[in-house]
Design a protein around this motif. Structure first.
Motif, PDB file in Angstrom:
ATOM      1  N   LEU A 227      -9.526  -1.459   0.847  1.00  0.00           N
ATOM      2  CA  LEU A 227      -9.191  -1.771   2.231  1.00  0.00           C
ATOM      3  C   LEU A 227     -10.193  -1.114   3.176  1.00  0.00           C
ATOM      4  O   LEU A 227     -10.622   0.025   2.968  1.00  0.00           O
ATOM      5  CB  LEU A 227      -7.776  -1.287   2.576  1.00  0.00           C
ATOM      6  CG  LEU A 227      -6.619  -1.981   1.833  1.00  0.00           C
ATOM      7  CD1 LEU A 227      -5.276  -1.455   2.353  1.00  0.00           C
ATOM      8  CD2 LEU A 227      -6.692  -3.483   1.989  1.00  0.00           C
TER       9      LEU A 227
ATOM     10  N   THR B  18      -6.503  -3.966   9.479  1.00  0.00           N
ATOM     11  CA  THR B  18      -6.736  -3.782   8.048  1.00  0.00           C
ATOM     12  C   THR B  18      -7.434  -5.010   7.483  1.00  0.00           C
ATOM     13  O   THR B  18      -6.987  -6.138   7.672  1.00  0.00           O
ATOM     14  CB  THR B  18      -5.405  -3.565   7.315  1.00  0.00           C
ATOM     15  OG1 THR B  18      -4.689  -2.500   7.933  1.00  0.00           O
ATOM     16  CG2 THR B  18      -5.633  -3.253   5.845  1.00  0.00           C
TER      17      THR B  18
ATOM     18  N   ILE C 210      -9.323  -6.570   3.822  1.00  0.00           N
ATOM     19  CA  ILE C 210      -9.490  -6.373   2.383  1.00  0.00           C
ATOM     20  C   ILE C 210     -10.901  -6.749   1.965  1.00  0.00           C
ATOM     21  O   ILE C 210     -11.495  -7.685   2.505  1.00  0.00           O
ATOM     22  CB  ILE C 210      -8.441  -7.185   1.588  1.00  0.00           C
ATOM     23  CG1 ILE C 210      -8.491  -6.829   0.106  1.00  0.00           C
ATOM     24  CG2 ILE C 210      -8.642  -8.695   1.796  1.00  0.00           C
ATOM     25  CD1 ILE C 210      -7.337  -7.414  -0.707  1.00  0.00           C
TER      26      ILE C 210
ATOM     27  N   ILE D 106      -1.467  -4.644  -0.026  1.00  0.00           N
ATOM     28  CA  ILE D 106      -2.152  -4.332   1.233  1.00  0.00           C
ATOM     29  C   ILE D 106      -1.190  -3.656   2.200  1.00  0.00           C
ATOM     30  O   ILE D 106      -1.519  -2.641   2.843  1.00  0.00           O
ATOM     31  CB  ILE D 106      -2.730  -5.622   1.859  1.00  0.00           C
ATOM     32  CG1 ILE D 106      -3.870  -6.169   0.998  1.00  0.00           C
ATOM     33  CG2 ILE D 106      -3.218  -5.358   3.282  1.00  0.00           C
ATOM     34  CD1 ILE D 106      -4.355  -7.535   1.440  1.00  0.00           C
TER      35      ILE D 106
ATOM     36  N   THR E 205      -0.268  -0.075   0.964  1.00  0.00           N
ATOM     37  CA  THR E 205      -1.433   0.821   0.998  1.00  0.00           C
ATOM     38  C   THR E 205      -1.817   1.163   2.432  1.00  0.00           C
ATOM     39  O   THR E 205      -2.108   2.330   2.765  1.00  0.00           O
ATOM     40  CB  THR E 205      -2.615   0.165   0.278  1.00  0.00           C
ATOM     41  OG1 THR E 205      -2.236  -0.158  -1.058  1.00  0.00           O
ATOM     42  CG2 THR E 205      -3.819   1.094   0.248  1.00  0.00           C
ATOM     43  N   ALA E 206      -1.832   0.165   3.320  1.00  0.00           N
ATOM     44  CA  ALA E 206      -2.221   0.400   4.711  1.00  0.00           C
ATOM     45  C   ALA E 206      -1.223   1.315   5.415  1.00  0.00           C
ATOM     46  O   ALA E 206      -1.619   2.254   6.146  1.00  0.00           O
ATOM     47  CB  ALA E 206      -2.340  -0.934   5.441  1.00  0.00           C
TER      48      ALA E 206
ATOM     49  N   VAL F  21      -2.016  -5.717  10.183  1.00  0.00           N
ATOM     50  CA  VAL F  21      -2.081  -6.174   8.793  1.00  0.00           C
ATOM     51  C   VAL F  21      -1.972  -7.700   8.800  1.00  0.00           C
ATOM     52  O   VAL F  21      -1.018  -8.265   9.358  1.00  0.00           O
ATOM     53  CB  VAL F  21      -0.953  -5.568   7.941  1.00  0.00           C
ATOM     54  CG1 VAL F  21      -0.976  -6.163   6.528  1.00  0.00           C
ATOM     55  CG2 VAL F  21      -1.067  -4.061   7.885  1.00  0.00           C
TER      56      VAL F  21
END
Length: 778
Positions: free
Chosen positions: A531, A549, A551, A583, A586-587, A609
């Motif tokens: 990320l 965010t 990827i 995602i 994790t973010a 996101v």
């Protein structure tokens, strides 16, 4: 009733009129000359000879008319020959009435006439026997019944001749008895044919006229001379031959006028009445004769008759029991056949739409390929059908699919094959069409879809992505289906509601996508995705207000692979769902870590996101967002879910999920605004807090360009709706200054920062924290 009226409306055959005239003439001539001879009896034979000739002509014409059915045509030719033999035999009787009139009343003929009459009978019997009898064993029963009638008729003829003219004379006049037996056989043949088989391909009215003709011939040829005696040279045949021929003319007329009317199958009978009637008649004759022979013979005859009746009653009872059993067996067999047909239909057809299923579709494809004719195969996939199911329920979805199937059936040709291959996917086989011709037909299908479809009380619009593949020499069904499938998915990737025709370029793209999709799954399992975070800044000072965010996929062999390449593949393969979950968690986890390290004053205020349309349509996605927020401890108002216009333009489940997320306290940003459907109504239905203006409008924003006009309109809209506007893709100071001048207060782009890995974001946050501490000390 319709059949009867349709026959009655047709005009009768013209030959019927002279036939009726000749019959009336024969009756008048016979009546005038029967009691007292007023003219030569030979003249009475003329109507019979003439009408026989007319019958020959009519039957021959009917045979030519019946050529498509060879058996029926052969029958009519045989009847024509029979009429010819009778006409020639009548000529012989005419000669006999001149040279030996005393022999005529006794039905005695010369050798030539006898042969002709015998030939006529043999011809008609042979013709009747050659007609198809239908059920197995009918021929044997047919002949036995006919022989039964012959024996019975012979006995009666012999008895009446003995009674009327004496035994000695009867021995010299066996011809009447033989004639009666033969004519009786004709009656039996006609009647048994009607009862057993419906007489081949003849219509029932035609058969009835044949039966009447046989009966008239029997009465006139055998019984009439025995009960009525006329003068020398006079014979019952002089009136009964014309009457018989008139019945044949009526049969021919009926046959021609009933052309095209379906022949009704004969009713099944438990038993034939012919042998029982013959036995009953013979028993009656026996009782009559025994009354003249004394009490002993009478008692024995009565006992024999009674025993015969008991045996017949027992046999009829057994036949009725067998008939009831056969009826039950027939009913069960009919049910089994119905079940078999139903199972066969279920095995080859879709239960919901009634279209062919995949198995029958592939079988039909193989058969058409084997025929060698041109063939195109289309794969039709309904766009966003899952939305209908999820939002309106499966009952509406099923009704929608059934309505689609009906619409396809109405448009396609009778030779085309439509199938439901599963879910919302349909297949269409278009035999005899080239690619361009098939596209023209599919265009008509697409146009028909623009008309709303009514399904379970709802008016719905259908859109479909269609892939077309054209057969080639050596093609197989599996390969043709695969190519159409590739073209269909290419059409769906191109924006849905489109057509694509398979070509080698699509094949290469498909193979590359398949390979990349497999590598994506491996990369996800190996944790190769990372990320990055790009700052969103405040204008004009460039201070960070949040992060988006992003990827990235650093492929070990191919190097960096951009999201524009692998995200669409992730959407098609479904990998976007677990990837999106990763995602999000994790973010938010990274956000919580920055909060813990730097505190609320330094850590980013908001974190964006990206969420795909596929994720929004997944059941329970809002619950996943709630779980991720709870697990990370990040406040919901600091999370910004970024969605594209296309993801929520059609509403449905995606919009419902978005509203559920908003109720959690999460904010929504419309990403890449202006590049999709660009419906201003979308701003009223979607609960957006932020509008992110696409970089394509920012790139040419200088001067009086169209982009500047659009950018100006957008800032005015966002101000009026109290939305936050973020300009994407800002790369130069001039662009930033222009945007600020237009009223934009937030921006994002390489001018301020490229996407940063977490470690570099931490470094920048540390620098900001140090700068803030230094300012505080000063």
């Amino acid at each position: 009733m319709t059949t009867q009226r349709s026959v009655a409306r047709l005009r009768p055959t013209p030959l019927l009129v002279p036939g009726v005239v000749m019959v009336l003439s024969a009756i008048v001539l016979y009546a005038v000359n029967a009691s007292q001879q007023r003219f030569n009896p030979a003249f009475v034979w003329i109507p019979a000879i003439l009408i026989s000739g007319v019958t020959v002509v009519s039957c021959w014409q009917t045979a030519r008319f019946s050529q498509p059915d060879r058996a029926v045509a052969r029958l009519w030719r045989s009847v024509a020959w029979c009429g010819l033999f009778v006409a020639l035999g009548n000529l012989g009787d005419l000669r006999m009435s001149l040279v030996a009139p005393e022999r005529v009343p006794l039905q005695q003929h010369d050798i030539v006439s006898s042969i002709l009459y015998a030939g006529a009978v043999v011809v008609i019997i042979w013709a009747l026997l050659r007609l198809p009898l239908g059920r197995q064993g009918a021929s044997a029963r047919f002949i036995l019944d006919a022989l039964t009638i012959c024996v019975t008729a012979g006995v009666f003829a012999w008895f009446f001749m003995i009674r009327s003219i004496g035994a000695g004379e009867a021995q010299r006049t066996t011809v009447p008895m033989l004639m009666l037996a033969v004519l009786g056989l004709i009656v039996a043949l006609a009647m048994v044919k009607v009862a057993v088989t419906g007489m081949g391909g003849l219509e029932s009215g035609t058969v009835r006229w044949f039966a009447v003709a046989a009966g008239v011939g029997t009465v006139g040829g055998g019984l009439f001379p025995l009960v009525f005696s006329a003068g020398p040279g006079m014979s019952g045949s002089q009136i009964f031959v014309p009457a018989t021929m008139l019945c044949v003319l009526l049969a021919a007329d009926r046959h021609r006028r009933a052309a095209g009317i379906p022949v009704r199958p004969p009713k099944r009978r438990l038993f034939s009445l012919v042998p029982y009637a013959a036995v009953a008649a013979t028993d009656a004759l026996l009782l009559w004769v025994s009354g003249e022979a004394g009490i002993i013979v009478t008692v024995v005859a009565l006992a024999a008759t009674l025993l015969t009746g008991l045996v017949v009653a027992r046999q009829v009872g057994a036949l009725r029991d067998n008939g009831r059993l056969l009826k039950r067996v027939d009913q069960q067999l009919t049910q089994l056949n119905q079940y078999s047909d139903e199972l066969t239909h279920r095995a080859t057809h879709d239960g919901l739409t009634g279209l062919a299923n995949r198995a029958l579709f592939e079988q039909s494809t193989n058969e058409l390929l084997a025929s060698g004719e041109p063939l195109c195969l289309a794969m039709v996939d309904l766009d966003d059908f899952k939305t209908i199911n999820d939002r309106l329920g499966h009952a509406v979805g099923d009704a929608f699919l059934s309505a689609i199937a009906e619409r396809l059936t109405d448009i396609l040709r009778s030779s085309d094959v439509a199938a439901r291959l599963g879910g919302d996917e349909f297949g269409i086989l278009l035999p005899g069409l080239s690619g361009d011709e098939a596209l023209a037909l599919l265009t008509r299908i697409d146009e028909s879809m623009t008309t709303p479809i009514r399904a379970a009380g709802h008016q719905l619009l259908a859109r479909a992505s269609v892939g077309l593949a054209e057969a080639w020499p050596g093609a197989t069904a599996a390969e043709l289906l695969r190519r159409a499938d590739i073209a269909m998915y290419s059409a769906k990737d191109s924006g849905k509601g489109r057509f694509k025709v398979y070509d080698t370029a699509l094949e290469r793209t498909h193979e590359a996508d398949q390979q990349l999709g497999a590598e994506m799954r491996r990369a996800f399992d190996a944790h190769e995705f990372t990320l990055m975070y790009q700052p969103i800044v405040r204008l004009p000072d460039g201070a960070w207000t949040g992060l988006e965010t992003l990827i990235r996929w650093p492929h070990p062999d191919r190097g960096f692979i951009g999201p524009d390449t692998f995200i669409p593949i992730a959407e098609r393969t479904g990998l976007i769902v677990p990837l999106g979950t990763w995602i999000l968690h994790t973010a938010l986890g990274q956000m919580a870590a920055w909060d813990a390290e730097f505190g609320p004053g330094v850590a980013p205020r908001e974190l964006g996101v990206n969420v795909s349309a596929r994720q929004l349509r997944e059941p329970g996605f809002a619950g996943e967002v709630r779980e991720a927020l709870s697990f990370s401890g990040v406040s919901p108002d600091r999370l910004v879910v970024e969605v594209t216009e296309t993801a929520v333009f059609d509403g449905g489940v995606a919009l419902d999920t978005l509203l559920e997320i908003v109720r959690l306290g999460v904010k929504v940003a419309l990403d890449d605004f202006g590049t999709g459907h660009s419906s201003l109504g979308l701003l009223r239905t979607v609960p957006a807090d932020t509008l992110k203006v696409d970089k394509s409008f920012v790139a040419g924003i200088g001067g009086s360009s169209e982009e500047a006009v659009i950018a100006t309109a957008m800032i005015q809209i966002t101000d009026g709706l109290h939305l936050k506007a973020v300009a994407e893709g800002v790369e130069t100071t001039a662009q930033a200054d222009t945007l600020y001048g237009l009223g934009y207060r937030f921006a994002q782009g390489y001018l301020f920062s490229r996407p940063l890995p977490p470690a570099e974001v931490r470094s920048r946050l540390t620098e900001g924290q140090l700068a803030r501490s230094s300012e505080a000390r000063n």
